[in-house]
Motif scaffolding. Sequence first.
Motif, mmCIF file in Angstrom:
data_model
loop_
_atom_site.group_PDB
_atom_site.id
_atom_site.type_symbol
_atom_site.label_atom_id
_atom_site.label_comp_id
_atom_site.label_asym_id
_atom_site.label_seq_id
_atom_site.Cartn_x
_atom_site.Cartn_y
_atom_site.Cartn_z
ATOM 1 N N PRO A 107 28.909 -23.844 -24.045
ATOM 2 C CA PRO A 107 28.579 -24.762 -22.942
ATOM 3 C C PRO A 107 28.880 -24.180 -21.567
ATOM 4 O O PRO A 107 28.136 -24.426 -20.607
ATOM 5 C CB PRO A 107 29.449 -25.989 -23.237
ATOM 6 C CG PRO A 107 29.709 -25.928 -24.702
ATOM 7 C CD PRO A 107 29.815 -24.477 -25.019
ATOM 8 N N LEU A 108 29.961 -23.407 -21.456
ATOM 9 C CA LEU A 108 30.298 -22.797 -20.180
ATOM 10 C C LEU A 108 29.228 -21.778 -19.789
ATOM 11 O O LEU A 108 28.796 -21.725 -18.626
ATOM 12 C CB LEU A 108 31.674 -22.128 -20.262
ATOM 13 C CG LEU A 108 32.141 -21.380 -19.014
ATOM 14 C CD1 LEU A 108 32.169 -22.289 -17.795
ATOM 15 C CD2 LEU A 108 33.520 -20.763 -19.252
ATOM 16 N N PHE A 109 28.784 -20.972 -20.750
ATOM 17 C CA PHE A 109 27.726 -20.007 -20.500
ATOM 18 C C PHE A 109 26.472 -20.713 -19.983
ATOM 19 O O PHE A 109 25.879 -20.315 -18.970
ATOM 20 C CB PHE A 109 27.420 -19.221 -21.772
ATOM 21 C CG PHE A 109 26.244 -18.295 -21.668
ATOM 22 C CD1 PHE A 109 26.390 -17.021 -21.143
ATOM 23 C CD2 PHE A 109 24.983 -18.692 -22.099
ATOM 24 C CE1 PHE A 109 25.304 -16.161 -21.043
ATOM 25 C CE2 PHE A 109 23.896 -17.845 -22.000
ATOM 26 C CZ PHE A 109 24.051 -16.573 -21.476
ATOM 27 N N TYR A 110 26.064 -21.765 -20.668
ATOM 28 C CA TYR A 110 24.851 -22.504 -20.283
ATOM 29 C C TYR A 110 25.012 -23.103 -18.891
ATOM 30 O O TYR A 110 24.079 -23.072 -18.073
ATOM 31 C CB TYR A 110 24.564 -23.601 -21.309
ATOM 32 C CG TYR A 110 23.340 -24.422 -20.984
ATOM 33 C CD1 TYR A 110 22.066 -23.931 -21.255
ATOM 34 C CD2 TYR A 110 23.462 -25.684 -20.391
ATOM 35 C CE1 TYR A 110 20.938 -24.679 -20.932
ATOM 36 C CE2 TYR A 110 22.340 -26.430 -20.067
ATOM 37 C CZ TYR A 110 21.083 -25.924 -20.348
ATOM 38 O OH TYR A 110 19.971 -26.655 -20.028
ATOM 39 N N ASN A 111 26.174 -23.646 -18.609
ATOM 40 C CA ASN A 111 26.438 -24.237 -17.301
ATOM 41 C C ASN A 111 26.264 -23.198 -16.193
ATOM 42 O O ASN A 111 25.607 -23.470 -15.171
ATOM 43 C CB ASN A 111 27.861 -24.812 -17.279
ATOM 44 C CG ASN A 111 28.266 -25.351 -15.916
ATOM 45 O OD1 ASN A 111 28.541 -24.606 -14.996
ATOM 46 N ND2 ASN A 111 28.325 -26.672 -15.799
ATOM 47 N N LEU A 112 26.815 -22.019 -16.383
ATOM 48 C CA LEU A 112 26.748 -20.990 -15.352
ATOM 49 C C LEU A 112 25.334 -20.440 -15.199
ATOM 50 O O LEU A 112 24.871 -20.198 -14.075
ATOM 51 C CB LEU A 112 27.726 -19.857 -15.669
ATOM 52 C CG LEU A 112 29.210 -20.245 -15.712
ATOM 53 C CD1 LEU A 112 30.063 -19.035 -16.061
ATOM 54 C CD2 LEU A 112 29.659 -20.838 -14.383
ATOM 55 N N VAL A 113 24.630 -20.236 -16.312
ATOM 56 C CA VAL A 113 23.266 -19.710 -16.245
ATOM 57 C C VAL A 113 22.357 -20.645 -15.466
ATOM 58 O O VAL A 113 21.524 -20.211 -14.656
ATOM 59 C CB VAL A 113 22.706 -19.467 -17.661
ATOM 60 C CG1 VAL A 113 21.192 -19.238 -17.607
ATOM 61 C CG2 VAL A 113 23.366 -18.263 -18.304
ATOM 62 N N THR A 114 22.498 -21.938 -15.701
ATOM 63 C CA THR A 114 21.549 -22.900 -15.148
ATOM 64 C C THR A 114 21.925 -23.429 -13.770
ATOM 65 O O THR A 114 21.045 -23.887 -13.033
ATOM 66 C CB THR A 114 21.393 -24.101 -16.108
ATOM 67 O OG1 THR A 114 22.679 -24.695 -16.341
ATOM 68 C CG2 THR A 114 20.805 -23.650 -17.435
ATOM 69 N N GLU A 115 23.187 -23.346 -13.388
ATOM 70 C CA GLU A 115 23.619 -24.009 -12.161
ATOM 71 C C GLU A 115 23.955 -23.073 -10.998
ATOM 72 O O GLU A 115 23.997 -23.523 -9.854
ATOM 73 C CB GLU A 115 24.825 -24.904 -12.450
ATOM 74 C CG GLU A 115 24.521 -26.069 -13.385
ATOM 75 C CD GLU A 115 25.678 -27.030 -13.539
ATOM 76 O OE1 GLU A 115 26.689 -26.849 -12.828
ATOM 77 O OE2 GLU A 115 25.576 -27.947 -14.364
#
Length: 208
Positions: A32-40
Amino acid sequence: MTDIFAPKLTDNLLPYDGLVNDLGIVIDYPSPLFYNLVTELPWQEDIVTLFGKTHITTRQIVWMGDSDIDYQYSGHTRQTIPWTDTVFHVKHHIEQKLLDLGIDANFNSCLLNYYPSGEDGMGYHADDERELGEQPVIASLSLGATRKFVFKHKKTQDKVELYLESGQLIVMHGDTQSFWKHSITKTKKVTTGRISLTFRQIYPNNRS
């Protein structure tokens, strides 16, 4: 060549001339942290000038930190954006992990690199800019795809290799940047992305 797969947390990964510790997996939910950083985050292509030639990389970066902590490397200045709540929380989490190891770090900046696939990497370099100080403490957190990370001694050319998994933290300190370079090698075997967060302390008054 030394190939390291499962070092103890407090072992020095380097045979001499520096200190690198592997703290293992320090993030409970790295995906989830990876996805958060990629998208935001406002990712931008990196611009690097080497031997008079300027290159625009497919690797993307974000330079984040306290106000007025710009960072100069490879012939260009990276402008700082303010800490996001997520990265600021990760920073404090990592500072506590290092304190448990006996390293008192107070990071004021973070360089985030996004490698969209295994065909994106970074060549050998040392984080030895003057504004990082003589013996910088640099904590590097990996998220996403497992990638091969290689240290190479500047004089002897000895190498130390390790594979960094999602949520894994290593810390480089002591004389590491003076004697060793490091790289993320390219590979066609990895098709998914990786993010590295490298936390550091910048001393603006040390700039030439």
